[in-house]
Design a protein around this motif. Structure first.
Motif, PDB file in Angstrom:
ATOM      1  N   TYR A 132      40.715  51.436  40.772  1.00  0.00           N
ATOM      2  CA  TYR A 132      41.758  52.449  40.871  1.00  0.00           C
ATOM      3  C   TYR A 132      42.069  52.959  39.478  1.00  0.00           C
ATOM      4  N   LYS A 133      42.876  54.028  39.427  1.00  0.00           N
ATOM      5  CA  LYS A 133      43.033  54.693  38.129  1.00  0.00           C
ATOM      6  C   LYS A 133      44.439  54.556  37.544  1.00  0.00           C
ATOM      7  N   THR A 134      45.455  54.628  38.374  1.00  0.00           N
ATOM      8  CA  THR A 134      46.812  54.682  37.835  1.00  0.00           C
ATOM      9  C   THR A 134      47.471  53.311  37.914  1.00  0.00           C
ATOM     10  N   SER A 135      48.645  53.196  37.330  1.00  0.00           N
ATOM     11  CA  SER A 135      49.393  51.946  37.444  1.00  0.00           C
ATOM     12  C   SER A 135      49.861  51.775  38.888  1.00  0.00           C
ATOM     13  N   ILE A 136      50.004  50.537  39.299  1.00  0.00           N
ATOM     14  CA  ILE A 136      50.363  50.259  40.692  1.00  0.00           C
ATOM     15  C   ILE A 136      51.473  49.240  40.783  1.00  0.00           C
ATOM     16  N   ASN A 137      52.168  49.260  41.897  1.00  0.00           N
ATOM     17  CA  ASN A 137      53.112  48.201  42.227  1.00  0.00           C
ATOM     18  C   ASN A 137      52.395  47.109  43.022  1.00  0.00           C
ATOM     19  N   VAL A 186      44.449  47.810  60.230  1.00  0.00           N
ATOM     20  CA  VAL A 186      45.129  46.516  60.324  1.00  0.00           C
ATOM     21  C   VAL A 186      45.318  45.970  58.925  1.00  0.00           C
ATOM     22  N   HIS A 187      46.565  45.687  58.577  1.00  0.00           N
ATOM     23  CA  HIS A 187      46.853  45.146  57.261  1.00  0.00           C
ATOM     24  C   HIS A 187      46.301  43.730  57.147  1.00  0.00           C
ATOM     25  N   LEU A 188      45.594  43.477  56.054  1.00  0.00           N
ATOM     26  CA  LEU A 188      45.017  42.147  55.831  1.00  0.00           C
ATOM     27  C   LEU A 188      45.808  41.353  54.814  1.00  0.00           C
ATOM     28  N   ILE A 189      46.051  41.964  53.664  1.00  0.00           N
ATOM     29  CA  ILE A 189      46.666  41.204  52.579  1.00  0.00           C
ATOM     30  C   ILE A 189      47.212  42.171  51.539  1.00  0.00           C
ATOM     31  N   LEU A 190      48.281  41.775  50.886  1.00  0.00           N
ATOM     32  CA  LEU A 190      48.914  42.560  49.825  1.00  0.00           C
ATOM     33  C   LEU A 190      48.980  41.705  48.579  1.00  0.00           C
ATOM     34  N   ILE A 191      48.619  42.270  47.471  1.00  0.00           N
ATOM     35  CA  ILE A 191      48.719  41.562  46.199  1.00  0.00           C
ATOM     36  C   ILE A 191      49.517  42.441  45.237  1.00  0.00           C
ATOM     37  N   ARG A 192      50.472  41.842  44.574  1.00  0.00           N
ATOM     38  CA  ARG A 192      51.345  42.588  43.681  1.00  0.00           C
ATOM     39  C   ARG A 192      50.720  42.688  42.294  1.00  0.00           C
ATOM     40  N   SER A 193      51.211  43.621  41.521  1.00  0.00           N
ATOM     41  CA  SER A 193      50.618  43.876  40.205  1.00  0.00           C
ATOM     42  C   SER A 193      50.780  42.687  39.257  1.00  0.00           C
ATOM     43  N   ASN A 194      51.744  41.815  39.521  1.00  0.00           N
ATOM     44  CA  ASN A 194      51.921  40.652  38.645  1.00  0.00           C
ATOM     45  C   ASN A 194      51.216  39.402  39.190  1.00  0.00           C
ATOM     46  N   GLU A 195      50.420  39.582  40.235  1.00  0.00           N
ATOM     47  CA  GLU A 195      49.640  38.477  40.796  1.00  0.00           C
ATOM     48  C   GLU A 195      48.174  38.663  40.447  1.00  0.00           C
ATOM     49  N   ARG A 196      47.464  37.583  40.358  1.00  0.00           N
ATOM     50  CA  ARG A 196      46.044  37.655  39.991  1.00  0.00           C
ATOM     51  C   ARG A 196      45.139  37.290  41.154  1.00  0.00           C
ATOM     52  N   LEU A 226      43.007  40.455  41.645  1.00  0.00           N
ATOM     53  CA  LEU A 226      43.454  41.705  41.036  1.00  0.00           C
ATOM     54  C   LEU A 226      43.388  41.556  39.527  1.00  0.00           C
ATOM     55  N   ASP A 227      42.732  42.507  38.893  1.00  0.00           N
ATOM     56  CA  ASP A 227      42.652  42.549  37.436  1.00  0.00           C
ATOM     57  C   ASP A 227      43.250  43.884  36.997  1.00  0.00           C
ATOM     58  N   THR A 228      44.501  43.849  36.585  1.00  0.00           N
ATOM     59  CA  THR A 228      45.172  45.106  36.241  1.00  0.00           C
ATOM     60  C   THR A 228      44.640  45.691  34.940  1.00  0.00           C
ATOM     61  N   SER A 229      44.063  44.843  34.074  1.00  0.00           N
ATOM     62  CA  SER A 229      43.516  45.373  32.822  1.00  0.00           C
ATOM     63  C   SER A 229      42.267  46.205  33.104  1.00  0.00           C
ATOM     64  N   LYS A 230      41.523  45.826  34.130  1.00  0.00           N
ATOM     65  CA  LYS A 230      40.329  46.584  34.521  1.00  0.00           C
ATOM     66  C   LYS A 230      40.619  47.527  35.683  1.00  0.00           C
TER      67      LYS A 230
END
Lengths: 111, 114
Positions: free
Chosen positions: A25-30, A44-54, A65-69
């Motif tokens: 993805y390109k922009t910052s996310i919640n 069907v929703h499977l899973i949600l991961i927050r920006s402060n979770e890895r 989730l790798d927010t740096s990449k």
């Protein structure tokens, strides 16, 4: 590439194997979410991961989730024929905000 | 498990006609959305609705589109004068706006404009 791009576009594996799908993805996310869609059906929703979770687990699903990449991966372990579907990642910039979907990965699990 | 219900499941309409797509979101959810998916393409955001007003809309959501929450349970999408390119699957979704449950999507209304 656009927000929420998955790769590969299509993946074919044998039952019992693991399936890994990636999303960029390109922009910052919640948060970033993964959805499954069986042909012609709803999402069907499977899973949600927050920006402060890895990393997050749910049953046979593992999401990283790798927010740096600006990337995420979905791992389905010990796949089953019933896992055959399209898988989409979707990002939200704010909690409760609109979701931006990728093109999806079409997973085929052969018995 | 609570569901988002959409009706009808399939609607065929003549070009230029008005259509109303109906949705019943999950009762304790606060955020409501409409998305569409043209065959073979990605799911696209149309509009979000919170606290009885539109909170965000996409470029697709032009003057031909409107949303309404006429009572405490229904959430509708109206297309005033349908075009051929409006043919798509329309999904309603709702969310609490917090927590880890993500958004709950309905099964969709397949709109075919002829």
């Amino acid at each position: 590439s656009q927000q929420g791009e998955e790769d590969p576009q299509a993946l074919s594996i044998q039952e019992g194997e693991n399936a890994t799908m990636n999303c960029s993805y390109k922009t910052s996310i919640n948060n970033l979410q993964w959805y499954r869609q069986n042909s012609g059906r709803g999402l069907v929703h499977l899973i949600l991961i927050r920006s402060n979770e890895r990393e997050k687990h749910s049953g046979r699903l593992r999401v990283t989730l790798d927010t740096s990449k600006k990337s995420s991966s979905l791992l389905i372990t010990a796949s089953r024929a019933a896992d055959t579907a399209s898988y989409f990642c979707a990002t939200a910039r704010i909690q409760g905000g609109k979701l931006i979907f990728g093109q999806g990965t079409e997973l085929s699990v052969k018995p | 498990e609570p569901e988002v219900t959409q009706t009808p499941s399939h609607q065929v309409t003549q070009m230029g006609q008005e259509v109303i797509l109906r949705c019943v979101p999950i009762s304790n959810h606060l955020y409501f959305y409409w998305y569409r998916q043209i065959l073979g393409q990605k799911v696209e955001f149309l509009v979000s609705f919170y606290n009885n007003e539109i909170s965000e809309k996409s470029e697709i959501f032009d003057d031909q589109f409107s949303v309404e929450r006429p009572d405490g349970s229904n959430f509708t999408l109206k297309i005033r004068s349908t075009k051929l390119e409006d043919s798509a699957m329309y999904f309603c979704a709702s969310s609490e706006g917090q927590g880890d449950d993500g958004y709950t999507f309905g099964s969709g209304t397949r709109l075919t404009v002829v």
